[in-house]
Design an enzyme around this catalytic site. Structure first.
Site, short mmCIF file in Angstrom:
data_model
loop_
_atom_site.label_atom_id
_atom_site.label_comp_id
_atom_site.label_asym_id
_atom_site.label_seq_id
_atom_site.Cartn_x
_atom_site.Cartn_y
_atom_site.Cartn_z
CE LYS A 277 -20.29 -34.15 28.40
NZ LYS A 277 -20.82 -34.34 29.75
CG ASN A 278 -22.75 -30.84 29.58
OD1 ASN A 278 -22.49 -32.05 29.58
ND2 ASN A 278 -21.97 -29.94 30.14
NE ARG B 284 -17.71 -39.09 31.00
CZ ARG B 284 -17.71 -38.22 32.00
NH1 ARG B 284 -16.66 -38.07 32.75
NH2 ARG B 284 -18.79 -37.51 32.26
NE ARG C 90 -19.50 -33.47 39.92
CZ ARG C 90 -19.45 -33.51 38.59
NH1 ARG C 90 -18.48 -34.14 38.00
NH2 ARG C 90 -20.38 -32.93 37.86
C1 UD1 Z 1 -23.08 -29.72 34.93
C2 UD1 Z 1 -22.33 -30.13 33.69
C3 UD1 Z 1 -20.84 -30.04 33.93
C4 UD1 Z 1 -20.47 -28.65 34.41
C5 UD1 Z 1 -21.33 -28.23 35.61
C6 UD1 Z 1 -21.09 -26.79 36.01
C7 UD1 Z 1 -23.77 -31.75 32.63
C8 UD1 Z 1 -24.01 -33.16 32.29
N1 UD1 Z 1 -22.69 -31.50 33.38
O1 UD1 Z 1 -22.73 -30.63 35.96
O2 UD1 Z 1 -20.17 -30.33 32.70
O3 UD1 Z 1 -19.11 -28.63 34.80
O4 UD1 Z 1 -22.71 -28.38 35.29
O5 UD1 Z 1 -21.35 -25.94 34.96
O6 UD1 Z 1 -24.49 -30.87 32.22
N2 UD1 Z 1 -23.67 -29.40 44.01
C9 UD1 Z 1 -24.04 -29.69 45.31
N3 UD1 Z 1 -25.13 -30.48 45.51
C10 UD1 Z 1 -25.88 -30.97 44.46
C11 UD1 Z 1 -25.49 -30.65 43.14
C12 UD1 Z 1 -24.39 -29.86 42.94
O7 UD1 Z 1 -23.40 -29.26 46.26
O8 UD1 Z 1 -26.87 -31.66 44.71
C13 UD1 Z 1 -22.47 -28.57 43.77
C14 UD1 Z 1 -21.40 -29.30 42.95
O9 UD1 Z 1 -20.58 -30.11 43.74
C15 UD1 Z 1 -20.67 -28.15 42.34
C16 UD1 Z 1 -21.77 -27.11 42.09
O10 UD1 Z 1 -22.84 -27.47 42.98
O11 UD1 Z 1 -19.73 -27.64 43.24
C17 UD1 Z 1 -22.30 -27.04 40.71
O12 UD1 Z 1 -22.65 -28.32 40.24
P1 UD1 Z 1 -23.79 -28.55 39.16
O13 UD1 Z 1 -24.14 -27.25 38.53
O14 UD1 Z 1 -24.87 -29.34 39.77
O15 UD1 Z 1 -23.03 -29.45 38.09
P2 UD1 Z 1 -23.59 -30.70 37.29
O16 UD1 Z 1 -25.01 -30.50 36.95
O17 UD1 Z 1 -23.17 -31.94 37.97
#
Ligand code: UD1
Length: 423
Positions: A22-23, A403, A126
């Protein structure tokens, strides 16, 4: 809202075939916005988030044609391409934000809704600041109005050196997609290196993108004028594989898990070996047997790849609840990711949470009860708990599970789990 009823305890035996990731599928589908030519994506998992992304692409004007098996899709651009990503579609899925960069890269404008998705980060939500700050550095201007990001660029996005202050899977994907049609050289430092990111870059490279990995956390992209037609098969789902590995270990099971390259989950398999699982690895499959007695393990910490994935921590927690002795898991990625612990306590788990660490005292006797899913991986964890509870465990809000897990209950039924869905 659908519920699962699991009649436990169950035996876990047989073969299970892993679906496409999915990811990986979500960014690859978002990246199809960069193309003028048709793209064929194979091995898509038919899960709700993938359908949401396909609906989003349709709403943006892409033509979507499925093959007979519904796992292959041909995506073709139409003359009616739009740049408006509506809240009504994006609200259920955080990855909806991934269309922002491709739209600006290709059309130099976009109005995209702030995303939704799992609530995993306590009160801090998020955030998408890392996406926006990095896009700004390569020439995207934006304003936020009424929950939408109104973005534009003066022509192509421009090459630059971007150093991410924090590792983010989504922001890395966003910037890679935004750079492939840009002007000049983009050097991205401090990037995430999850296999799903490599899958995205392999997909883009198959269409002529110029992307090079320099070391583990630096990625270099040289913009090209256009991408060519391509056909690409999405990698297997790491987290689904990990979930079935945990199921086998938890329930003294014996499973052959097929269609997945075990090299991608070394950290997870090492931990399962430490708690007692017997594991044999093959090129594209894993044979795993659960122990009579599960050993406890301390100081598991979720980390970016190649560390232990946050998306498998809830399932591991269930396993450690059944271990002899005390274990601990520290959640480093998402602050609020312990909601499932409260539900596990309803079944008899002894979990004590302090700050980001959960201390888990092993307790063999889980008594079935009604429990509620709070997010995607929590719902899978609660189903696993149902497998080793005595009686009928009812897991509510399984739309979370839908999902991200393809055919979850049918796959579980095939390996001996007594599970049914109540509509
Ligand atoms: C992706 C995965 C999710 C997984 C996560 C961590 C998908 C669709 N989802 O989510 O399943 O749990 O990686 O492996 O692939 N953060 C910020 N600012 C930002 C973006 C992120 O502070 O602009 C923080 C987030 O709140 C979190 C951390 O960075 O604490 C990591 O998030 P991120 O790696 O971005 O996760 P996702 O891409 O949302």
């Amino acid at each position: 809202m659908d519920k699962f009823v699991i009649k436990g305890p169950c035996k876990v035996r047989g073969q299970v075939s892993i679906s496409g990731s999915k990811n990986s599928s979500l960014p690859i589908l978002a990246a199809t916005l960069l193309f003028d030519k048709p793209v064929i994506v194979q091995n898509l998992p038919r899960v709700r988030d993938v359908d949401t992304m396909l609906n989003l692409l349709k709403s943006l004007g892409s033509n979507i044609q499925f093959s007979n098996n519904k796992k292959t899709v041909k995506i073709t651009k139409t003359k009616k391409q739009k740049q408006f990503a509506s809240y009504s579609i994006v609200k259920t899925m955080r990855a909806g934000i991934l269309v922002l960069g491709p739209l600006v890269a290709k059309y130099h404008k976009s109005i995209s809704s702030f995303p939704g998705g799992c609530v995993l980060n306590g009160n801090s939500g998020r955030p998408i600041n890392l996406h926006l700050e990095a896009l700004k550095k390569i020439g995207m201007k934006y304003e936020i109005k009424k929950g939408y990001i109104h973005a534009k660029s003066k022509g192509k996005l421009r090459g630059s050196i971007i150093r991410f202050p924090k590792i983010s899977v989504g922001a890395t994907q966003q910037l890679i997609m935004s750079a492939v049609l840009g002007l000049g050289k983009f050097t991205l430092k401090g990037v995430a290196s999850e296999p799903e990111i490599k899958d995205l870059t392999n997909f883009l490279i198959s269409a002529g993108a110029k992307i090079k990995w320099i070391g583990k956390r630096t990625c270099q992209i040289i913009g090209v004028n256009s991408l060519r037609e391509t056909k690409y098969s999405v990698m297997g789902d790491r987290i689904e594989t990990g979930t079935f590995c945990v199921a086998a270990t938890l329930a003294k099971g014996d499973l052959l898990i097929e269609n997945f390259d075990p090299k991608l989950i070394k950290t997870e398999l090492n931990i399962l070996k430490k708690v007692g699982a017997k594991i044999k690895l093959f090129k594209n499959s894993i044979h795993i047997k659960g122990p009579e007695k599960i050993k406890s393990i301390r100081n598991i910490t979720t980390k970016e790849y190649p560390g232990f994935p946050t998306d498998l921590a809830p399932q591991l927690m269930v396993l450690l609840c059944k271990a002899s002795g005390t274990s601990s898991i520290t959640e480093n990625i998402f602050q609020g990711r312990f909601l499932h612990a409260m539900e596990l306590q309803r079944l008899g788990a002894k979990i004590y949470i302090k700050n980001r660490t959960a201390k888990i005292e092993g307790n063999k006797n889980f008594i079935a009860a009604e429990v509620m899913s709070s997010d995607l991986r929590a719902s899978a964890a609660l189903v696993l708990a149902g497998i080793v509870s005595n009686g009928n465990t009812i897991v509510t809000r399984v739309y979370h599970c839908d999902r991200g897990y393809e055919n979850f209950e049918n796959k579980l039924k095939k390996i001996g789990v007594k599970i049914k869905r109540l509509k």
